[in-house]
Design a protein around this motif. Structure first.
Motif, short mmCIF file in Angstrom:
data_model
loop_
_atom_site.label_atom_id
_atom_site.label_comp_id
_atom_site.label_asym_id
_atom_site.label_seq_id
_atom_site.Cartn_x
_atom_site.Cartn_y
_atom_site.Cartn_z
N TRP A 32 0.83 -1.21 0.00
CA TRP A 32 0.00 0.00 0.00
C TRP A 32 0.86 1.25 0.00
CZ3 TRP A 32 0.03 -3.62 3.98
CH2 TRP A 32 0.81 -3.28 5.09
N LEU A 33 0.23 2.36 -0.39
CA LEU A 33 0.88 3.67 -0.31
C LEU A 33 0.64 4.27 1.07
CD1 LEU A 33 2.48 5.99 -1.54
CD2 LEU A 33 0.31 6.90 -2.41
N CYS A 47 -5.27 3.13 1.07
CA CYS A 47 -5.90 4.32 0.50
C CYS A 47 -6.29 4.14 -0.96
CB CYS A 47 -4.97 5.52 0.66
SG CYS A 47 -3.54 5.49 -0.45
N ASP A 48 -7.00 5.11 -1.49
CA ASP A 48 -7.47 5.04 -2.88
C ASP A 48 -6.35 5.20 -3.91
OD1 ASP A 48 -10.03 4.52 -2.12
OD2 ASP A 48 -10.80 6.52 -2.56
N GLN A 53 -7.06 -0.37 -3.05
CA GLN A 53 -8.10 0.53 -2.53
C GLN A 53 -9.03 -0.16 -1.53
OE1 GLN A 53 -9.83 1.83 -6.26
NE2 GLN A 53 -8.21 3.32 -6.57
N HIS A 54 -8.45 -0.91 -0.59
CA HIS A 54 -9.25 -1.69 0.34
C HIS A 54 -10.06 -0.86 1.33
CE1 HIS A 54 -6.47 -5.21 -0.64
NE2 HIS A 54 -7.68 -5.58 -1.02
N HIS A 117 2.06 1.79 -10.29
CA HIS A 117 0.89 1.04 -9.87
C HIS A 117 -0.13 1.86 -9.10
CE1 HIS A 117 2.97 -2.65 -11.07
NE2 HIS A 117 4.05 -2.10 -10.54
N LEU A 118 0.16 3.14 -8.89
CA LEU A 118 -0.75 3.98 -8.11
C LEU A 118 -1.93 4.45 -8.95
CD1 LEU A 118 1.83 6.18 -6.18
CD2 LEU A 118 0.69 4.08 -5.42
N HIS A 119 -3.01 4.75 -8.27
CA HIS A 119 -4.22 5.29 -8.92
C HIS A 119 -4.21 6.80 -8.81
CE1 HIS A 119 -6.38 1.51 -9.51
NE2 HIS A 119 -5.70 1.11 -8.47
#
Length: 119
Positions: A32-33, A47-48, A53-54, A117-119
């Motif tokens: 995760w970020l 986080c999103d 994005q859990h 890989h981030l949104h």
């Protein structure tokens, strides 16, 4: 607003983990970020911007719209239904991931090209 005026925030529930519960359980790529905490049940999710994005997924599925940051030095609440920030009550400790845990994290699971890989 006080917490008695904000339904969906439970000031007695501790965080469920030091990291994203779902990522650590093997759901998604496993990293995760940033971390978010459900203000209703304490579920820790990513986080999103994170690949999976859990946290928002939990909010939708569980009907728990209030998330708060689980990052050091951050103190805010976000309502996923209204998309508004709130000042919220103090929740049980810990207030954030351990300072020894990197962001992105967890250590050893983050790919070298993580930004892609981030949104």
């Amino acid at each position: 607003m006080t917490n008695s005026q904000i339904p969906g925030i439970d000031t007695t529930v501790a965080p469920s983990s030091e990291g994203c519960v779902d990522c650590l359980a093997g759901q998604g790529p496993g990293w995760w970020l940033h971390l978010r905490r459900c203000a209703a049940c304490g579920h820790i999710g990513c986080c999103d911007s994170s690949p999976s994005q859990h946290a928002s997924g939990h909010a939708r599925k569980a009907g728990h719209p209030f998330l708060t940051s689980f990052e050091p030095g951050e103190d805010w609440f976000w309502n996923t239904d209204t998309e508004q920030f709130y000042d919220g009550p103090h929740l049980p400790s810990p207030q954030s991931r351990p300072l020894t845990q990197p962001s992105p994290g967890p250590a050893g699971k983050v790919p070298a090209d993580w930004q892609r890989h981030l949104h």
